[in-house]
Design a protein around this motif. Sequence first.
Motif, PDB file in Angstrom:
ATOM      1  N   ILE A  64       1.532  -3.756   1.937  1.00 39.39           N
ATOM      2  CA  ILE A  64       0.274  -4.516   1.967  1.00 39.39           C
ATOM      3  C   ILE A  64      -0.697  -3.884   2.961  1.00 39.39           C
ATOM      4  O   ILE A  64      -1.896  -3.751   2.676  1.00 39.39           O
ATOM      5  N   GLN A  65      -0.200  -3.481   4.109  1.00 43.20           N
ATOM      6  CA  GLN A  65      -1.058  -2.825   5.094  1.00 43.20           C
ATOM      7  C   GLN A  65      -1.615  -1.509   4.547  1.00 43.20           C
ATOM      8  O   GLN A  65      -2.791  -1.185   4.771  1.00 43.20           O
ATOM      9  N   ALA A  69      -5.568  -0.612   3.909  1.00 41.14           N
ATOM     10  CA  ALA A  69      -6.195   0.604   4.442  1.00 41.14           C
ATOM     11  C   ALA A  69      -6.827   1.421   3.315  1.00 41.14           C
ATOM     12  O   ALA A  69      -7.943   1.943   3.466  1.00 41.14           O
ATOM     13  N   SER A  70      -6.139   1.516   2.211  1.00 41.69           N
ATOM     14  CA  SER A  70      -6.663   2.252   1.054  1.00 41.69           C
ATOM     15  C   SER A  70      -7.945   1.603   0.533  1.00 41.69           C
ATOM     16  O   SER A  70      -8.919   2.291   0.209  1.00 41.69           O
ATOM     17  N   LEU A  71      -7.941   0.291   0.442  1.00 38.01           N
ATOM     18  CA  LEU A  71      -9.137  -0.419  -0.019  1.00 38.01           C
ATOM     19  C   LEU A  71     -10.309  -0.229   0.941  1.00 38.01           C
ATOM     20  O   LEU A  71     -11.457  -0.057   0.502  1.00 38.01           O
ATOM     21  N   ARG A  72     -10.032  -0.253   2.242  1.00 37.06           N
ATOM     22  CA  ARG A  72     -11.107  -0.020   3.212  1.00 37.06           C
ATOM     23  C   ARG A  72     -11.685   1.380   3.057  1.00 37.06           C
ATOM     24  O   ARG A  72     -12.906   1.570   3.097  1.00 37.06           O
ATOM     25  N   THR A  73     -10.812   2.353   2.858  1.00 37.18           N
ATOM     26  CA  THR A  73     -11.263   3.737   2.664  1.00 37.18           C
ATOM     27  C   THR A  73     -12.105   3.852   1.397  1.00 37.18           C
ATOM     28  O   THR A  73     -13.164   4.491   1.401  1.00 37.18           O
ATOM     29  N   ARG A  74     -11.638   3.232   0.325  1.00 38.61           N
ATOM     30  CA  ARG A  74     -12.390   3.265  -0.935  1.00 38.61           C
ATOM     31  C   ARG A  74     -13.726   2.546  -0.798  1.00 38.61           C
ATOM     32  O   ARG A  74     -14.744   2.990  -1.358  1.00 38.61           O
ATOM     33  N   GLU A  75     -13.748   1.457  -0.041  1.00 33.04           N
ATOM     34  CA  GLU A  75     -14.994   0.719   0.159  1.00 33.04           C
ATOM     35  C   GLU A  75     -15.986   1.538   0.989  1.00 33.04           C
ATOM     36  O   GLU A  75     -17.188   1.560   0.699  1.00 33.04           O
ATOM     37  N   GLU A  76     -15.480   2.215   2.021  1.00 34.46           N
ATOM     38  CA  GLU A  76     -16.343   3.078   2.824  1.00 34.46           C
ATOM     39  C   GLU A  76     -16.923   4.203   1.971  1.00 34.46           C
ATOM     40  O   GLU A  76     -18.110   4.526   2.087  1.00 34.46           O
ATOM     41  N   ALA A  77     -16.087   4.796   1.124  1.00 33.54           N
ATOM     42  CA  ALA A  77     -16.563   5.856   0.234  1.00 33.54           C
ATOM     43  C   ALA A  77     -17.600   5.310  -0.747  1.00 33.54           C
ATOM     44  O   ALA A  77     -18.623   5.963  -1.013  1.00 33.54           O
ATOM     45  N   TYR A  78     -17.365   4.129  -1.259  1.00 31.62           N
ATOM     46  CA  TYR A  78     -18.317   3.512  -2.176  1.00 31.62           C
ATOM     47  C   TYR A  78     -19.652   3.278  -1.463  1.00 31.62           C
ATOM     48  O   TYR A  78     -20.720   3.597  -2.000  1.00 31.62           O
ATOM     49  N   THR A 102      -8.543  -8.724  -4.671  1.00 25.30           N
ATOM     50  CA  THR A 102      -7.880  -9.892  -5.260  1.00 25.30           C
ATOM     51  C   THR A 102      -6.369  -9.696  -5.251  1.00 25.30           C
ATOM     52  O   THR A 102      -5.610 -10.606  -4.887  1.00 25.30           O
ATOM     53  N   ASP A 103      -5.933  -8.507  -5.644  1.00 26.28           N
ATOM     54  CA  ASP A 103      -4.500  -8.184  -5.623  1.00 26.28           C
ATOM     55  C   ASP A 103      -3.956  -8.244  -4.192  1.00 26.28           C
ATOM     56  O   ASP A 103      -2.871  -8.788  -3.961  1.00 26.28           O
ATOM     57  N   LEU A 104      -4.718  -7.705  -3.254  1.00 27.38           N
ATOM     58  CA  LEU A 104      -4.301  -7.726  -1.849  1.00 27.38           C
ATOM     59  C   LEU A 104      -4.112  -9.159  -1.360  1.00 27.38           C
ATOM     60  O   LEU A 104      -3.089  -9.481  -0.745  1.00 27.38           O
ATOM     61  N   GLN A 105      -5.075 -10.027  -1.649  1.00 32.68           N
ATOM     62  CA  GLN A 105      -4.973 -11.419  -1.220  1.00 32.68           C
ATOM     63  C   GLN A 105      -3.778 -12.118  -1.858  1.00 32.68           C
ATOM     64  O   GLN A 105      -3.076 -12.886  -1.199  1.00 32.68           O
ATOM     65  N   ALA A 106      -3.542 -11.833  -3.138  1.00 33.11           N
ATOM     66  CA  ALA A 106      -2.403 -12.458  -3.818  1.00 33.11           C
ATOM     67  C   ALA A 106      -1.085 -11.992  -3.196  1.00 33.11           C
ATOM     68  O   ALA A 106      -0.171 -12.799  -2.981  1.00 33.11           O
ATOM     69  N   ARG A 107      -0.981 -10.709  -2.910  1.00 32.05           N
ATOM     70  CA  ARG A 107       0.245 -10.178  -2.300  1.00 32.05           C
ATOM     71  C   ARG A 107       0.438 -10.733  -0.895  1.00 32.05           C
ATOM     72  O   ARG A 107       1.569 -11.050  -0.493  1.00 32.05           O
ATOM     73  N   GLN A 108      -0.651 -10.846  -0.137  1.00 35.34           N
ATOM     74  CA  GLN A 108      -0.558 -11.407   1.213  1.00 35.34           C
ATOM     75  C   GLN A 108      -0.096 -12.859   1.161  1.00 35.34           C
ATOM     76  O   GLN A 108       0.764 -13.266   1.945  1.00 35.34           O
ATOM     77  N   LYS A 109      -0.654 -13.620   0.258  1.00 31.91           N
ATOM     78  CA  LYS A 109      -0.290 -15.040   0.105  1.00 31.91           C
ATOM     79  C   LYS A 109       1.180 -15.182  -0.289  1.00 31.91           C
ATOM     80  O   LYS A 109       1.907 -16.010   0.262  1.00 31.91           O
ATOM     81  N   LYS A 110       1.611 -14.365  -1.252  1.00 31.48           N
ATOM     82  CA  LYS A 110       3.007 -14.423  -1.700  1.00 31.48           C
ATOM     83  C   LYS A 110       3.957 -14.062  -0.556  1.00 31.48           C
ATOM     84  O   LYS A 110       4.971 -14.744  -0.344  1.00 31.48           O
ATOM     85  N   LEU A 111       3.620 -13.009   0.186  1.00 28.24           N
ATOM     86  CA  LEU A 111       4.451 -12.607   1.323  1.00 28.24           C
ATOM     87  C   LEU A 111       4.492 -13.714   2.368  1.00 28.24           C
ATOM     88  O   LEU A 111       5.564 -14.052   2.878  1.00 28.24           O
ATOM     89  N   GLU A 112       3.347 -14.284   2.669  1.00 29.32           N
ATOM     90  CA  GLU A 112       3.274 -15.365   3.657  1.00 29.32           C
ATOM     91  C   GLU A 112       4.130 -16.556   3.230  1.00 29.32           C
ATOM     92  O   GLU A 112       4.884 -17.105   4.029  1.00 29.32           O
ATOM     93  N   ASP A 113       4.026 -16.942   1.968  1.00 23.83           N
ATOM     94  CA  ASP A 113       4.809 -18.076   1.466  1.00 23.83           C
ATOM     95  C   ASP A 113       6.309 -17.786   1.514  1.00 23.83           C
ATOM     96  O   ASP A 113       7.108 -18.626   1.943  1.00 23.83           O
ATOM     97  N   ASN A 114       6.700 -16.599   1.066  1.00 24.68           N
ATOM     98  CA  ASN A 114       8.121 -16.227   1.070  1.00 24.68           C
ATOM     99  C   ASN A 114       8.663 -16.129   2.495  1.00 24.68           C
ATOM    100  O   ASN A 114       9.778 -16.578   2.772  1.00 24.68           O
TER     101      ASN A 114
END
Length: 183
Positions: A64-65, A69-78, A102-114
């Motif tokens: 998830i981390q 990081a990948s999303l932040r890099t892609r957003e900076e490039a965008y 959206t995928d990141l938030q879903a994965r974070q939520k699932k990890l947090e719940d588990n």
Amino acid sequence: MKRSSIIVLMSLALLAGHAHAATAPGVAGKIGVVNTNRLLGESPQVLTARQALETEFGPEDRAIQALAASLRTREEAYNKDAATMTVAQRSSAERALSDGYTDLQARQKKLEDNLKARSAEEDEKLQRVVLEEVQKYARANGFDLVLSAGVLYAAGALDITAPVLEALKSRTAGAPAAAPATP
């Protein structure tokens, strides 16, 4: 159950089990006090539980981390290249970023719940082990009553936390949990 509820239940169970001795006329009971917060915080079983949770959930947390990081890099490039992109390229990049977040938030939520559910399981196991060890120590050393919650003051001679903690440590080491002499 919350720790405070468990502590109260532990005290009541010990009290109920020995109520007849406390009410008998002329019987002086042996009383001890245990700091369950210290036992739950310092026992080696806590470290074992934390390590088990890290082993179980660490890889997903690291993934998830990395995704974040990948999303932040892609957003900076965008943001850097958006001015030179076509409308279709911008739209596609924005959709990809949105889907990624959206995928990141879903994965974070699932990890947090588990993690929350498994932490509760581990806490329950630890509380059960501590309760068993306190009861075992109390029986082996002739205590009529062991208090935990609601004690505002207890003389050091009544505190059996240290020997119970030692018994918990020896339990982890594979040795049978000995009942050390009372303080």
